[in-house]
Design an enzyme around this catalytic site. Structure first.
Site, short mmCIF file in Angstrom:
data_model
loop_
_atom_site.label_atom_id
_atom_site.label_comp_id
_atom_site.label_asym_id
_atom_site.label_seq_id
_atom_site.Cartn_x
_atom_site.Cartn_y
_atom_site.Cartn_z
N TYR A 189 40.30 27.95 38.38
CA TYR A 189 39.97 29.11 38.81
C TYR A 189 38.06 29.13 38.01
O TYR A 189 37.96 29.91 38.77
CB TYR A 189 40.89 29.42 37.41
N TYR A 241 36.68 46.20 33.17
CA TYR A 241 37.61 46.22 32.34
C TYR A 241 37.50 47.14 31.50
O TYR A 241 38.00 48.49 31.72
CB TYR A 241 36.30 45.18 31.70
#
Length: 305
Positions: A189, A241
């Site tokens: 990640y 988001y």
């Protein structure tokens, strides 16, 4: 088109003075806040540019689009969405609260940090090196840029300071969402977020998605049409988001932002767009980048709604 893009950049350069560069990853704090660049890639492979479009930046959360595609290719939709949901959130991108308060305990969607980490854990590879190399090679393929690589300084900075992401990952390990070694998953990640690109590179990713999974410059199918549609749908509902609804109203195209200041947009059947401006609003989205996309959407009537 180049003239239009240069005008959009100049009209919105004032907004680079607003907002703040992300400093919670120390290396990102070195970016020039005055940067504003934009690129369009059409479905015929034509490319147009404006402003600081050649500036490199780490793609950060834009990489979540890439790893979602790869996870779907590796596992299929049922397996992926047994580990991560597809619902929008009103919480911050790095929030841990919904992991404990939701009955399913799985992350709400693949575009927030917890969901992206869970998604990465599904990518095939016998170790973190092999899994990341698959992500890197896939990214090079869909951008047509064999030189894409990670920014090692940003990678090391993220790895040294990524305590919140570790908390998210270890919590998901405790609930069975993540089945692999947590540190291996996190290493992948941190690496994927540290991949360096330009507006041109991310515009090309957007164009491939806008073209339902086919590379405009070669005609090669990279992902099935249904995968492209899943990814674009989640970009619309979750890609900005907790500002995704506002973005849909004002701009109205599938998009994904990153705290490096980039925004990738895919206008179905028309074009991919890449924008860069590092100064962010409180939600982690590029202020000047959003303003430039808003003007471009109005000028070219891009909204899908």
């Amino acid at each position: 088109m180049n003239r239009l893009l240069e005008a959009v950049v100049e009209n919105n350069r004032q907004w680079t003075k607003e907002g703040k560069i992300a400093t919670y990853i120390p290396e990102l704090g070195k970016a020039d806040p005055n940067t504003l660049g934009i690129c369009i890639t059409t479905l015929h492979g034509e490319e147009y540019f404006g402003g600081d479009y050649e500036t490199k930046f780490t793609i950060q959360s834009i990489s979540k689009v890439i790893t979602l595609m790869l996870a779907l290719l590796d596992n299929g939709r049922d397996r992926v969405f047994s580990k991560v949901g597809v619902e929008p959130t009103a919480d911050a991108f790095n929030s841990i609260i919904t992991l404990e308060t939701k009955n399913t305990q799985k992350p709400l969607n693949p575009m927030i940090n917890a969901g992206a980490i869970a998604t990465v854990s599904l990518i095939e590879g016998k170790n973190s090196e092999e899994a990341f190399n698959r992500i890197l090679n896939f990214t090079r393929k869909i951008t047509g840029n064999p030189d894409i690589n990670i920014n090692k300084d940003v990678y090391n900075s993220e790895k040294a300071t990524g305590h919140r992401n570790r908390a998210l990952a270890y919590f998901m390990k405790s609930t069975g969402v993540i089945e692999n070694d947590v540190e291996e998953v996190l290493d992948v990640y941190f690496r994927q977020c540290s991949m360096e690109a330009t507006c041109k590179d991310i515009a090309r990713i957007g164009a491939m998605l806008a073209n339902d999974g086919v590379l405009p410059w070669s005609g090669e199918r990279i992902i099935p049409r249904h995968v492209a549609r899943i990814v674009k749908t989640i970009m619309v509902t979750c890609g900005l988001y907790d500002a995704s609804g506002q973005f849909a109203v004002e701009i109205g195209v599938p998009a994904k932002s990153g705290v490096g200041g980039g925004i990738l947009a895919a206008v179905p059947g028309r074009m991919g767009i890449g924008v860069l401006s590092p100064a962010l609003d409180a939600r982690g989205n590029s202020i000047a980048g959003l303003k430039a996309l808003e003007e471009l959407s109005k000028e070219l009537d891009l909204s899908i709604f």
